[in-house]
Design a protein around this motif. Structure first.
Motif, PDB file in Angstrom:
ATOM      1  N   LEU A 166      35.171  18.887 -11.385  1.00  0.00           N
ATOM      2  CA  LEU A 166      36.571  19.009 -10.991  1.00  0.00           C
ATOM      3  C   LEU A 166      37.372  19.699 -12.082  1.00  0.00           C
ATOM      4  CD1 LEU A 166      38.645  16.295  -9.221  1.00  0.00           C
ATOM      5  CD2 LEU A 166      39.626  17.509 -11.143  1.00  0.00           C
TER       6      LEU A 166
ATOM      7  N   ARG B  80      42.385  11.818  -2.380  1.00  0.00           N
ATOM      8  CA  ARG B  80      41.416  12.372  -3.327  1.00  0.00           C
ATOM      9  C   ARG B  80      42.014  12.484  -4.722  1.00  0.00           C
ATOM     10  NH1 ARG B  80      40.120  15.853   1.147  1.00  0.00           N
ATOM     11  NH2 ARG B  80      41.150  17.650   0.205  1.00  0.00           N
ATOM     12  N   THR B  81      43.325  12.649  -4.800  1.00  0.00           N
ATOM     13  CA  THR B  81      43.980  12.683  -6.114  1.00  0.00           C
ATOM     14  C   THR B  81      44.110  11.287  -6.696  1.00  0.00           C
ATOM     15  OG1 THR B  81      45.244  14.661  -5.509  1.00  0.00           O
ATOM     16  CG2 THR B  81      46.064  13.352  -7.354  1.00  0.00           C
TER      17      THR B  81
ATOM     18  N   SER C  14      41.050   9.968  -8.341  1.00  0.00           N
ATOM     19  CA  SER C  14      40.446  10.845  -9.337  1.00  0.00           C
ATOM     20  C   SER C  14      40.774  10.346 -10.745  1.00  0.00           C
ATOM     21  CB  SER C  14      40.950  12.285  -9.155  1.00  0.00           C
ATOM     22  OG  SER C  14      40.517  13.106 -10.214  1.00  0.00           O
TER      23      SER C  14
ATOM     24  N   THR D  90      39.841  11.873 -13.421  1.00  0.00           N
ATOM     25  CA  THR D  90      40.210  13.068 -14.184  1.00  0.00           C
ATOM     26  C   THR D  90      41.713  13.339 -14.094  1.00  0.00           C
ATOM     27  OG1 THR D  90      38.032  14.032 -13.784  1.00  0.00           O
ATOM     28  CG2 THR D  90      39.772  15.538 -14.464  1.00  0.00           C
ATOM     29  N   TRP D  91      42.283  13.171 -12.916  1.00  0.00           N
ATOM     30  CA  TRP D  91      43.710  13.408 -12.725  1.00  0.00           C
ATOM     31  C   TRP D  91      44.547  12.456 -13.579  1.00  0.00           C
ATOM     32  CZ3 TRP D  91      47.828  16.035 -11.711  1.00  0.00           C
ATOM     33  CH2 TRP D  91      49.013  15.402 -11.309  1.00  0.00           C
ATOM     34  N   TRP D  92      44.211  11.173 -13.559  1.00  0.00           N
ATOM     35  CA  TRP D  92      45.019  10.201 -14.281  1.00  0.00           C
ATOM     36  C   TRP D  92      44.870  10.346 -15.785  1.00  0.00           C
ATOM     37  CZ3 TRP D  92      48.764   8.493 -11.666  1.00  0.00           C
ATOM     38  CH2 TRP D  92      48.652   8.207 -10.307  1.00  0.00           C
TER      39      TRP D  92
ATOM     40  N   GLN E 279      42.934  21.281  -7.455  1.00  0.00           N
ATOM     41  CA  GLN E 279      41.493  21.124  -7.341  1.00  0.00           C
ATOM     42  C   GLN E 279      41.119  19.797  -6.696  1.00  0.00           C
ATOM     43  OE1 GLN E 279      39.452  23.517  -7.952  1.00  0.00           O
ATOM     44  NE2 GLN E 279      37.554  22.386  -7.507  1.00  0.00           N
ATOM     45  N   THR E 280      41.844  18.736  -7.006  1.00  0.00           N
ATOM     46  CA  THR E 280      41.540  17.440  -6.396  1.00  0.00           C
ATOM     47  C   THR E 280      41.823  17.442  -4.897  1.00  0.00           C
ATOM     48  OG1 THR E 280      43.756  16.573  -6.876  1.00  0.00           O
ATOM     49  CG2 THR E 280      42.042  16.199  -8.522  1.00  0.00           C
ATOM     50  N   GLN E 281      42.784  18.271  -4.466  1.00  0.00           N
ATOM     51  CA  GLN E 281      43.151  18.301  -3.057  1.00  0.00           C
ATOM     52  C   GLN E 281      42.591  19.522  -2.336  1.00  0.00           C
ATOM     53  OE1 GLN E 281      47.271  17.523  -2.236  1.00  0.00           O
ATOM     54  NE2 GLN E 281      47.413  15.877  -3.736  1.00  0.00           N
TER      55      GLN E 281
END
Length: 252
Positions: free
Chosen positions: A3, A167-168, A171, A173-175, A232-234
């Protein structure tokens, strides 16, 4: 890691320049709006119109960048929906920030109470100052979490895939990226803007211009990278083409 690699591929120079241009334009309009006098009815009307123009450019521009990043068609309807979703997200974030700030007002009493409840041998670590600082970190973390949720929801509405917000939100990675990049941006921005050389007006003016340029570049890069990770997450699942891409087969 895949990701993050995909997000870095989306993090292009064009995205950075678009984000910086939008931010600089919005800041210049805000400066002009704040300096506009309101001594007459005509000036009040001009201030109102300029305020609406500022909101339209900021929200519409960010919506355009989000749609471009997601390879979606940038129609007028989508831009209006995106601008509205950004405006709602910002208003909700302001309300949540005010509520969290009101909670922060009672940290002094909470820190004193918790410090008094610890055994004497632990009070050298669980001091009043430490506990008070930890509460401040907690409220900042809650503010960033709220911003992350609202940003994910707004982006999902902009690209027309509301269910992609899930998906976000799941994630890691997002947080992690959101917290680390926010800490980086706020810390470095605060240090750079508070520091002054103190060697005359000319040197201070030159230093201010350089520091402002560095802060704009850094904050623009942070926002662009977060936007790329969010996109990218979405993104559509592997094997499913984007809505803007033609299919290889005709579906009967």
């Amino acid at each position: 890691m895949s990701l993050l690699r995909g997000a870095l591929r989306r993090f292009t120079l064009k995205l950075l320049l678009l984000q910086i241009a939008l931010g600089v334009t919005a800041c210049l309009l805000v400066t002009l709006w704040l300096r506009l006098p309101d001594a007459s009815a005509l000036q009040v009307a001009a201030s109102f119109v300029l305020g609406l123009l500022l909101v339209a450019i900021a929200t519409g521009g960010q919506s355009w960048i989000a749609l471009w990043l997601a390879h979606e068609e940038r129609t007028r309807r989508r831009l209006l929906i995106g601008a509205a979703s950004i405006l709602v997200a910002v208003l909700l974030w302001c309300l949540l920030s005010q509520w969290i700030t009101s909670l922060h007002a009672g940290d002094s009493q909470r820190a004193s109470y918790l410090n008094s409840r610890f055994p004497h041998g632990l009070r050298s670590f669980f001091t009043y100052n430490h506990i008070y600082q930890w509460f401040g970190w907690l409220w900042s973390l809650l503010t960033w979490i709220a911003a992350g949720i609202l940003a994910a929801a707004s982006y999902a509405v902009i690209i027309g895939r509301p269910r992609a917000i899930l998906r976000t939100l799941v994630s890691i990675t997002w947080w992690i990226s959101l917290v680390l990049l926010c800490i980086l941006a706020t810390t470095v921005t605060g240090i750079m803007m508070e520091w002054t050389p103190g060697h005359g007006l000319g040197v201070e003016l030159f230093s201010l211009i350089v520091r402002l340029g560095f802060v704009v570049l850094l904050d623009g890069a942070v926002i662009s990278l977060l936007l790329a990770i969010l996109a990218q997450t979405q993104a559509m699942p592997d094997g499913t083409p984007e809505a803007s891409q033609p299919r290889t087969e005709v579906i009967p």
